[in-house]
Design a protein around this motif. Sequence first.
Motif, mmCIF file in Angstrom:
data_model
loop_
_atom_site.group_PDB
_atom_site.id
_atom_site.type_symbol
_atom_site.label_atom_id
_atom_site.label_comp_id
_atom_site.label_asym_id
_atom_site.label_seq_id
_atom_site.Cartn_x
_atom_site.Cartn_y
_atom_site.Cartn_z
ATOM 1 N N THR A 167 0.823 -1.229 0.000
ATOM 2 C CA THR A 167 0.000 0.000 0.000
ATOM 3 C C THR A 167 0.847 1.264 0.000
ATOM 4 O OG1 THR A 167 -0.063 -0.119 2.407
ATOM 5 C CG2 THR A 167 -1.973 -1.003 1.216
ATOM 6 N N SER A 168 2.139 1.119 0.298
ATOM 7 C CA SER A 168 2.944 2.345 0.366
ATOM 8 C C SER A 168 3.155 2.956 -1.018
ATOM 9 C CB SER A 168 4.276 2.073 1.062
ATOM 10 O OG SER A 168 5.014 1.103 0.358
ATOM 11 N N ILE A 169 2.917 2.170 -2.076
ATOM 12 C CA ILE A 169 3.077 2.722 -3.435
ATOM 13 C C ILE A 169 1.972 3.759 -3.707
ATOM 14 C CG2 ILE A 169 3.222 2.171 -5.909
ATOM 15 C CD1 ILE A 169 4.260 -0.654 -4.975
ATOM 16 N N PRO A 170 0.669 3.377 -3.582
ATOM 17 C CA PRO A 170 -0.358 4.415 -3.780
ATOM 18 C C PRO A 170 -0.276 5.529 -2.735
ATOM 19 C CG PRO A 170 -1.357 2.355 -3.028
ATOM 20 C CD PRO A 170 0.060 2.046 -3.380
ATOM 21 N N VAL A 175 0.675 11.354 -1.960
ATOM 22 C CA VAL A 175 1.434 12.477 -1.370
ATOM 23 C C VAL A 175 2.033 13.327 -2.490
ATOM 24 C CG1 VAL A 175 3.384 13.096 0.114
ATOM 25 C CG2 VAL A 175 1.899 11.198 0.764
ATOM 26 N N LEU A 176 2.542 12.661 -3.503
ATOM 27 C CA LEU A 176 3.106 13.395 -4.645
ATOM 28 C C LEU A 176 2.018 14.249 -5.314
ATOM 29 C CD1 LEU A 176 5.864 13.488 -6.328
ATOM 30 C CD2 LEU A 176 4.616 12.123 -7.994
ATOM 31 N N GLN A 177 0.828 13.674 -5.461
ATOM 32 C CA GLN A 177 -0.285 14.430 -6.053
ATOM 33 C C GLN A 177 -0.617 15.653 -5.189
ATOM 34 O OE1 GLN A 177 -0.230 13.297 -9.151
ATOM 35 N NE2 GLN A 177 -2.456 13.422 -9.233
ATOM 36 N N GLY A 178 -0.559 15.450 -3.878
ATOM 37 C CA GLY A 178 -0.801 16.563 -2.953
ATOM 38 C C GLY A 178 0.239 17.659 -3.152
ATOM 39 N N MET A 179 1.492 17.260 -3.327
ATOM 40 C CA MET A 179 2.564 18.249 -3.545
ATOM 41 C C MET A 179 2.342 19.008 -4.853
ATOM 42 S SD MET A 179 6.032 16.369 -2.342
ATOM 43 C CE MET A 179 6.267 15.868 -0.633
ATOM 44 N N LEU A 209 8.448 7.922 -2.142
ATOM 45 C CA LEU A 209 8.233 9.340 -2.434
ATOM 46 C C LEU A 209 9.529 9.977 -2.944
ATOM 47 C CD1 LEU A 209 6.322 11.804 -2.231
ATOM 48 C CD2 LEU A 209 7.171 12.140 0.099
ATOM 49 N N VAL A 210 10.642 9.658 -2.297
ATOM 50 C CA VAL A 210 11.939 10.207 -2.729
ATOM 51 C C VAL A 210 12.201 9.809 -4.181
ATOM 52 C CG1 VAL A 210 14.443 9.969 -2.406
ATOM 53 C CG2 VAL A 210 12.969 10.365 -0.427
ATOM 54 N N GLU A 211 11.923 8.551 -4.483
ATOM 55 C CA GLU A 211 12.148 8.080 -5.857
ATOM 56 C C GLU A 211 11.316 8.893 -6.854
ATOM 57 O OE1 GLU A 211 12.015 3.899 -5.939
ATOM 58 O OE2 GLU A 211 12.900 3.857 -7.938
ATOM 59 N N MET A 212 10.057 9.122 -6.514
ATOM 60 C CA MET A 212 9.174 9.867 -7.419
ATOM 61 C C MET A 212 9.637 11.315 -7.548
ATOM 62 S SD MET A 212 5.482 8.452 -6.098
ATOM 63 C CE MET A 212 5.067 6.714 -6.159
ATOM 64 N N LEU A 213 10.074 11.902 -6.439
ATOM 65 C CA LEU A 213 10.521 13.302 -6.464
ATOM 66 C C LEU A 213 11.776 13.459 -7.320
ATOM 67 C CD1 LEU A 213 9.900 14.265 -2.730
ATOM 68 C CD2 LEU A 213 8.815 15.328 -4.726
ATOM 69 N N LEU A 214 12.681 12.506 -7.200
ATOM 70 C CA LEU A 214 13.916 12.583 -7.991
ATOM 71 C C LEU A 214 13.572 12.480 -9.475
ATOM 72 C CD1 LEU A 214 16.412 10.444 -5.851
ATOM 73 C CD2 LEU A 214 16.103 12.919 -5.859
ATOM 74 N N GLU A 215 12.616 11.597 -9.784
ATOM 75 C CA GLU A 215 12.188 11.471 -11.190
ATOM 76 C C GLU A 215 11.582 12.759 -11.716
ATOM 77 O OE1 GLU A 215 9.542 8.114 -11.787
ATOM 78 O OE2 GLU A 215 11.176 6.784 -11.161
ATOM 79 N N LEU A 308 -5.822 13.485 4.032
ATOM 80 C CA LEU A 308 -6.226 13.602 2.634
ATOM 81 C C LEU A 308 -5.109 13.087 1.717
ATOM 82 C CD1 LEU A 308 -7.754 14.595 0.166
ATOM 83 C CD2 LEU A 308 -7.064 16.922 0.718
ATOM 84 N N VAL A 309 -3.902 13.599 1.903
ATOM 85 C CA VAL A 309 -2.856 13.240 0.939
ATOM 86 C C VAL A 309 -2.320 11.827 1.134
ATOM 87 C CG1 VAL A 309 -2.166 15.618 0.471
ATOM 88 C CG2 VAL A 309 -0.967 14.358 2.245
ATOM 89 N N ASN A 310 -2.474 11.266 2.343
ATOM 90 C CA ASN A 310 -1.932 9.905 2.522
ATOM 91 C C ASN A 310 -3.004 8.819 2.370
ATOM 92 O OD1 ASN A 310 -3.311 9.623 4.964
ATOM 93 N ND2 ASN A 310 -1.513 9.883 6.256
ATOM 94 N N ALA A 311 -4.095 9.164 1.671
ATOM 95 C CA ALA A 311 -5.210 8.213 1.566
ATOM 96 C C ALA A 311 -5.011 7.140 0.491
ATOM 97 C CB ALA A 311 -6.516 8.965 1.300
ATOM 98 N N GLY A 312 -3.913 7.194 -0.256
ATOM 99 C CA GLY A 312 -3.714 6.223 -1.348
ATOM 100 C C GLY A 312 -3.773 4.777 -0.874
#
Length: 390
Positions: A167-170, A175-179, A209-215, A308-312
């Motif tokens: 579940t940590s993937i969604p 969180v990324l969508q929230g950002m 999240l770090v991985e997505m942010l770096l991308e 809200l943002v961690n609901a994935g």
Amino acid sequence: MGSLKMDHLELKEKRAEIAQMRDVFALMEEHGHEQVVFCRHARTGLKAIVAIHNTTLGPAIGGCRMIPYETTDEALEDVLRLSKGMTYKCGLADVDFGGGKMVIIGDPAEDKSPEMFRAVGRFVGGLNGRFFTGTDMGTEPEDFIHAARESASFVGLPQSHGGSGDTSIPTALGVLQGMRAIATHLWGTSSLAGKKVAVQGIGKVGSKLVEMLLEEGASVVVADLCEERCAEWKQRAPEQVEISQVDVIHQVDCDIFAPCARGGIINDRTLDELQCRAVVGSANNQLEADRHGDLLHARGILYAPDYLVNAGGLIQVADELEGYQAERVLAKTKAIYDMVLEICERSKRENIPTCRAADRIVVERMENIADLRRMILGYDRNQNRKVGRG
Ligand SMILES: NC(=O)C1=CN([C@@H]2O[C@H](COP(=O)(O)OP(=O)(O)OC[C@H]3O[C@@H](n4cnc5c(N)ncnc54)[C@H](O)[C@@H]3O)[C@@H](O)[C@H]2O)C=CC1
Ligand SMILES: O=C(O)CCC(=O)C(=O)O
């Protein structure tokens, strides 16, 4: 077993300890909880608490956290706060579940065993579908393979075991969508390229999240109790990653501070030390108290409500219970962007903190559903009883 005399002494000490504990019913009343269940299994050393906050919208759901809490009080307080947060999370995510959570008092690195999780399976199964649980801090999808052998109340199991997976993937995606939404609101573009994000905690969610942010082309400052994790990220992307000490990560001069560890990081001590424009992270209960959301607002720091943002993750496990569809989960998780923007706009329009704006939406929704559920659906002659959810 010790001597009778020892037992008496131990009993006396235990009684003194119990006398120090706060009244559980008073705490339940304070937060509005329905049910609290204490679970102990001597052979595996399991000590756990399940809290069911509110089942207006449906059976309770919420992850199972394993932490070496120093006292039972600390564990109780955590599970009460976390389960209440789940009620709000379910309300805003528009899923037919209520708020619950489970905590295990123990060190995940030392105390876990397959049998312990089978005992978890039996306790949670005994709640007969009133509560579903899966991963949180300190627990992994694999732990619940053992639990699921004892009852069907577990979610977020590996896909190889019929679950929807990690579940940590969604959660990280939400969180990324929230950002991105916060970036749109503050800087007029959803792109995070060139932004600096300080991430506290790079465990299951924080690392994704770090991985997505770096991308995305952002730079990150990371802090974790586990120093090797930070060093690994620095090695992977030396140009984009800096490391901070854990006790000062919230003080980093950055665009976004992302709490992804334990709750309560926004408090009287840290509030004045923040040097970010926004707070957006996965940690549950980031605000030590609601008034800290008001204080963030007064300081001009935009806060994306945690629930809200961690609901994935919740969106994924709720979907799993209704027949998992990856595309549906992705679409609902991506929609967190729109909801964050809506809340930022409502906050601006009504000049209220974002956390209050989000709370209002949840309360309105829950009142509407509670009203609806008061209607009886029909009468089942064979069962000679009323039918319906309410
Ligand atoms: N796993 C999920 O899908 C979801 C998690 N959350 C919340 O997100 C947060 C993180 O969850 P996970 O990544 O699953 O947990 P995790 O246990 O995998 O990772 C937590 C990380 O935080 C680190 N940490 C703990 N205290 C710290 C501190 N004071 N400073 C810096 N680092 C610290 C730990 O060493 C660990 O690496 C928790 O608050 C959890 O409740 C919320 C929604 C869903
Ligand atoms: O992973 C779960 O079981 C539900 C999600 C959850 O616990 C959370 O969002 O904190």
